[in-house]
Design an enzyme around this catalytic site. Structure first.
Site, PDB file in Angstrom:
ATOM      1  N   HIS A 103       8.931  -0.384  10.683  1.00 49.59           N
ATOM      2  CA  HIS A 103       8.319  -1.570  10.025  1.00 49.59           C
ATOM      3  C   HIS A 103       8.293  -1.218   8.434  1.00 49.59           C
ATOM      4  O   HIS A 103       8.193  -0.208   8.083  1.00 49.59           O
ATOM      5  CB  HIS A 103       6.898  -1.638  10.488  1.00 49.59           C
ATOM      6  N   HIS A 105       6.414  -1.925   5.045  1.00 46.67           N
ATOM      7  CA  HIS A 105       5.138  -2.513   4.431  1.00 46.67           C
ATOM      8  C   HIS A 105       5.563  -3.075   3.288  1.00 46.67           C
ATOM      9  O   HIS A 105       6.195  -2.666   2.264  1.00 46.67           O
ATOM     10  CB  HIS A 105       4.161  -1.513   4.075  1.00 46.67           C
TER      11      HIS A 105
HETATM   12  P1  5GP Z   1       2.031   2.640   9.717  1.00 49.59           P
HETATM   13  O1  5GP Z   1       0.656   3.366   9.319  1.00 49.59           O
HETATM   14  O2  5GP Z   1       2.578   3.105  10.798  1.00 49.59           O
HETATM   15  O3  5GP Z   1       2.896   2.936   8.588  1.00 49.59           O
HETATM   16  O4  5GP Z   1       1.667   1.301   9.467  1.00 49.59           O
HETATM   17  C1  5GP Z   1       1.047   0.719  10.706  1.00 49.59           C
HETATM   18  C2  5GP Z   1       0.130  -0.656  10.077  1.00 49.59           C
HETATM   19  O5  5GP Z   1      -0.044  -1.465  11.295  1.00 49.59           O
HETATM   20  C3  5GP Z   1      -1.057  -0.178   9.541  1.00 49.59           C
HETATM   21  O6  5GP Z   1      -1.005  -0.634   8.191  1.00 49.59           O
HETATM   22  C4  5GP Z   1      -2.000  -0.863  10.244  1.00 49.59           C
HETATM   23  O7  5GP Z   1      -2.931  -1.563   9.594  1.00 49.59           O
HETATM   24  C5  5GP Z   1      -1.276  -1.997  11.000  1.00 49.59           C
HETATM   25  N1  5GP Z   1      -1.794  -2.454  12.295  1.00 49.59           N
HETATM   26  C6  5GP Z   1      -2.256  -1.468  13.403  1.00 49.59           C
HETATM   27  N2  5GP Z   1      -2.605  -2.357  14.386  1.00 49.59           N
HETATM   28  C7  5GP Z   1      -2.275  -3.569  14.115  1.00 49.59           C
HETATM   29  C8  5GP Z   1      -2.460  -4.861  14.867  1.00 49.59           C
HETATM   30  O8  5GP Z   1      -2.796  -5.121  16.005  1.00 49.59           O
HETATM   31  N3  5GP Z   1      -2.100  -6.016  14.165  1.00 49.59           N
HETATM   32  C9  5GP Z   1      -1.527  -6.102  12.876  1.00 49.59           C
HETATM   33  N4  5GP Z   1      -1.342  -7.225  12.148  1.00 49.59           N
HETATM   34  N5  5GP Z   1      -1.418  -4.740  12.234  1.00 49.59           N
HETATM   35  C10 5GP Z   1      -1.752  -3.828  12.818  1.00 49.59           C
END
Ligand code: 5GP
Ligand code: ZN
Length: 117
Positions: A103, A105
């Site tokens: 993903h 951001h």
């Molecule tokens: P990472 O920490 O892996 O780079 O990003 C994962 C992102 O997913 C985090 O910013 C977190 O807030 C988001 N996230 C986690 N669970 C959910 C969810 O159920 N729905 C949405 N829309 N975002 C989520």
């Protein structure tokens, strides 16, 4: 098989519509939705519909799909009328990756510090 949906993956569930999300854009190959815990006025996640655990494995296995994700980041910024924005691919737990489905951001709508934390 690489790219196949994973039963235990939150973002595969969002792609399938089994977990709700505020979707801002959808293409044939990607979905963009608002982060549930936004760190800026615009904080959108752009994901490939296919499952790859991180950005580099996505780019290695499916480079055209990685390009689709990158192209969609600009489309999200356009939609939110952002002149400047940051694209982040956290990779590995030490960098804050918590969801193992690639993903991007897309972060913007406020001043962004460089270097980041
Ligand atoms: P990472 O920490 O892996 O780079 O990003 C994962 C992102 O997913 C985090 O910013 C977190 O807030 C988001 N996230 C986690 N669970 C959910 C969810 O159920 N729905 C949405 N829309 N975002 C989520
Ligand atoms: Zn997945």
């Amino acid at each position: 098989m690489a790219g196949e949906p994973q039963d235990d993956c939150l973002f595969c569930k969002i792609v399938a519509g089994h977990v709700p999300a505020t979707i801002v854009r959808e293409s044939e190959t990607t979905v963009a939705f608002r982060d549930i815990n936004p760190q800026a006025p615009t904080h959108v996640l752009v994901i490939p519909k296919a499952h790859y655990p991180d950005a580099a494995s996505l780019a290695t296995a499916a480079p055209a799909l990685a390009a689709d994700v990158l192209r969609e980041t600009q489309a999200v910024a356009d939609e939110d009328k952002l002149d400047s924005y940051r694209v982040v691919f956290n990779t590995g737990g030490g960098a804050g990756q918590t969801v193992w489905h690639a993903h991007a951001h897309v972060i913007g709508g406020r001043g962004l510090q460089w270097p980041p934390g």
